[in-house]
Every structure is written in C-alpha cells, then in structure tokens.
Scaffold this active site. Structure first.
Site: not given
Ligand code: BJW
Length: 259
Positions: A73, A108-109, A126, A220
């Site tokens: 990646r 987040q990117n 992130h 979006n």
């Molecule tokens: C377009 C388009 C175009 C397409 N134009 N748009 C509260 C509630 C529930 C759970 C939790 C909570 N608090 C914490 C949690 C746990 C967890 C979490 O959120 N889990 C959920 C899945 C439920 N969070 C964590 O663990 C975080 N840590 C934390 O909070 O620590 C304290 C804690 C821990 C545990 C429990 C409680 C508290 C850390 C989160 C880290 C996320 N890391 C990643 C990986 C990074 C490295 C990598 O890239 O590999 O970050 S996961 C992944 O998701 C990545 C992204 O940054 C992140 C968000 O994704 P994103 O960017 O939204 O991408 P997509 O693919 O989901 O969406 C793309 C969008 O684009 C879509 O909507 C399309 O429609 C759109 N799109 N083309 C505009 N042309």
C-alpha cells in the site's frame, strides 16, 4: 434538513466562515487511484479482511503478512498523485488564511496526499504509512521509495518495524487528538468528506462541532450514519464537487502539485 443546492450552500458557508474544519477519509483519495479502506482488497489480497489486518493482534500473529500488505500500500500511495479534491482543499486553506481565517484539515488518511497537494495545517489522526517505527525502541524511520525486501522488516536495533499508523484498539496520537478537539470546539463550519463515518473517535467529531454551534456538511457519493445530522449533504465525488465549491468561493490560484 438537506439543502436543495448543497454545493452553493457549502460555498456560501465557507465564504462567511471564520474557522473551517474538514475531516477527510479514504474517499478523498479514491480518485487518485488508491482504493478506499473498505474496498482495499483486490488481487492477491482479495480473501483478506482489512478490518482484521489493521490490528495489533494481526501484526503479532503474522507480522510478515501484515507488513507485506502495508508495504504494498505504501508503494501504491507513492505512485499516486493528489487529485482535484486534494488540490481544492489546499486552495481553500490558502484563501481562508489569506483573509485572516483558520482552516484545519483532520485526516484519517495515511497516504500523505494532502501534504503533497499543498495543505499545511493537516492533523494526521491515524498516523501515516510513509513512516515506520521500531517496536523495540520506538525510533521512527522513513523507508526508501523502493519496495522493502525483508518481511517483516527489522530496524538496526533488531526490533520489528511496523507502519506508524493507528490500528483498531490503539489510541490515536495524543497531540493529534488534542489538536482535533481544540479545532472542533473553535470552528463555525465542519465538513466531513469521503469517510464512511463508522470509525471512532473521528465519526463522533460532528457532535463536538455541532455543540460548538458550527454549521455542518458532508460530501460523499453515499449517505452515511452522520447524514441525518448535517445541514448540507452533497452527493458525489469529492474530486468533482470540491473544485466546484472552490470556484464559487473566489479567485483560484494556479493548480499543480504543491505550492
Ligand atoms: C468517496 C469517493 C469519492 C468513495 N469522493 N467520497 C465508539 C463506538 C464503537 C467503537 C469504538 C468507539 N470508540 C472506539 C471504538 C473502537 C474502534 C472503532 O471505531 N470501531 C468501529 C469499526 C466500530 N476505534 C478504535 O479502535 C480507535 N481507537 C480508539 O478509539 O482508541 C480508544 C479505544 C479503543 C478501543 C475501544 C474504545 C476506545 C482507532 C481507530 C483506528 C482506525 N485505523 C484505520 C487503519 C489505519 C491504517 C490503515 O489505513 O491501514 O484507519 S481503520 C480504517 O478506517 C482507516 C481509516 O482511516 C478509517 C476510516 O475509514 P474511511 O476513511 O472512512 O474509509 P472507508 O473505506 O470506510 O469509507 C470510504 C468512504 O468514501 C465511503 O463512505 C465512500 O462512499 C466514500 N467515497 N469514493 C468522496 N470519489
């Protein structure tokens, strides 16, 4: 209630804003050719779930697999260029700061494309895939532009190297969280662009902005869990809609990578 012409409404809100906070996700880089996080698995990786690979547990269990995925990646991101959406955000920052306003880009990117587009006030929530760190010493390294040859890679101290990103279950960098909270509490316009709004804490940022009295918008192609909360919902690609917003915000600087 979504506006009939969300592009004009967002442009109008940007024109009158004192402090704009933009939260971006993988969708903003989609038009640069980088797959979104939840669409990332193609080819050899098609049978893997990104949500399972992006965890400390996966790295502990199979560091070779996880570091191969991240290095592929990393190389893929370096081969991509910022798209018109990234460039429009950089120009909006330039315009806003030129008139004495504030612009904060929370991303987040992990691909560094906002930096390459010329954005300055960028908070990497992130981390970044372009920097790796030694799991033994914490020392950070910027790997060369070529693919790595050893998996898992090791630091000179002999520790395993991991990408300097935030995995599920890990805390976001304290400085990034502090910068995000300060900006969200101060902003009068919050825009969520290209994110599925399912990953916390970023997915909850809209609540902080709303509590601060900010107007809110989303760009979006799809609706997301925060759509019912926003004042303006623009459906479409950020690489197409952000340049339209920029056009309606004032004079445009020449486009190009960097400033
Ligand atoms: C377009 C388009 C175009 C397409 N134009 N748009 C509260 C509630 C529930 C759970 C939790 C909570 N608090 C914490 C949690 C746990 C967890 C979490 O959120 N889990 C959920 C899945 C439920 N969070 C964590 O663990 C975080 N840590 C934390 O909070 O620590 C304290 C804690 C821990 C545990 C429990 C409680 C508290 C850390 C989160 C880290 C996320 N890391 C990643 C990986 C990074 C490295 C990598 O890239 O590999 O970050 S996961 C992944 O998701 C990545 C992204 O940054 C992140 C968000 O994704 P994103 O960017 O939204 O991408 P997509 O693919 O989901 O969406 C793309 C969008 O684009 C879509 O909507 C399309 O429609 C759109 N799109 N083309 C505009 N042309």
């Amino acid at each position: 209630m979504p506006d009939a012409d969300p592009i004009s409404a967002i442009a109008k809100a940007v024109r009158s804003a004192r402090h704009v906070v933009v939260l971006t996700g993988a969708g903003v880089s989609a038009e640069s050719g980088t797959p979104t996080f939840r669409d990332a698995m193609t080819g050899l990786w098609a049978s893997f779930n990104p949500q399972e690979l992006a965890t400390p547990e996966a790295f502990e269990k199979n560091p070779e697999l996880v570091t191969r995925w991240y290095d592929q990646r990393r190389i893929g991101c370096m081969a991509c260029a910022p798209n018109p959406g990234h460039l429009a955000l950089a120009r909006l920052e330039e315009q806003l700061t030129a008139r004495g306003g504030r612009f904060t880009l929370l991303t987040q990117n992990v691909d560094r494309l906002h930096h390459r587009a010329g954005s300055i006030n960028v908070v990497e929530l992130h981390g970044t895939i372009m920097v790796w760190r030694c799991t033994r010493t914490g020392r950070e390294f910027t790997p060369p532009a070529e693919p790595m040859t050893e998996f898992p890679p090791r630091s000179p101290a002999g520790g395993l190297l991991r990408p300097n990103v935030v995995w599920f279950g890990e805390m976001l960098p304290e400085s990034a969280l502090a910068a995000a909270f300060e900006a969200l509490q101060d902003c009068d316009l919050f825009l969520s662009i290209g994110t599925s709004s399912v990953v916390h804490p970023a997915a909850s940022f809209i609540h902080i902005a709303k509590s601060a009295g900010a107007a809110t918008g989303e760009i979006n192609p799809e609706s997301t869990p925060i759509t019912p909360l926003v004042d303006f919902a623009a459906r479409g690609k950020s690489g197409e809609l952000l340049p339209l917003i920029l056009d309606r915000c004032g004079p445009q600087a020449p486009a190009g990578e960097g400033r």
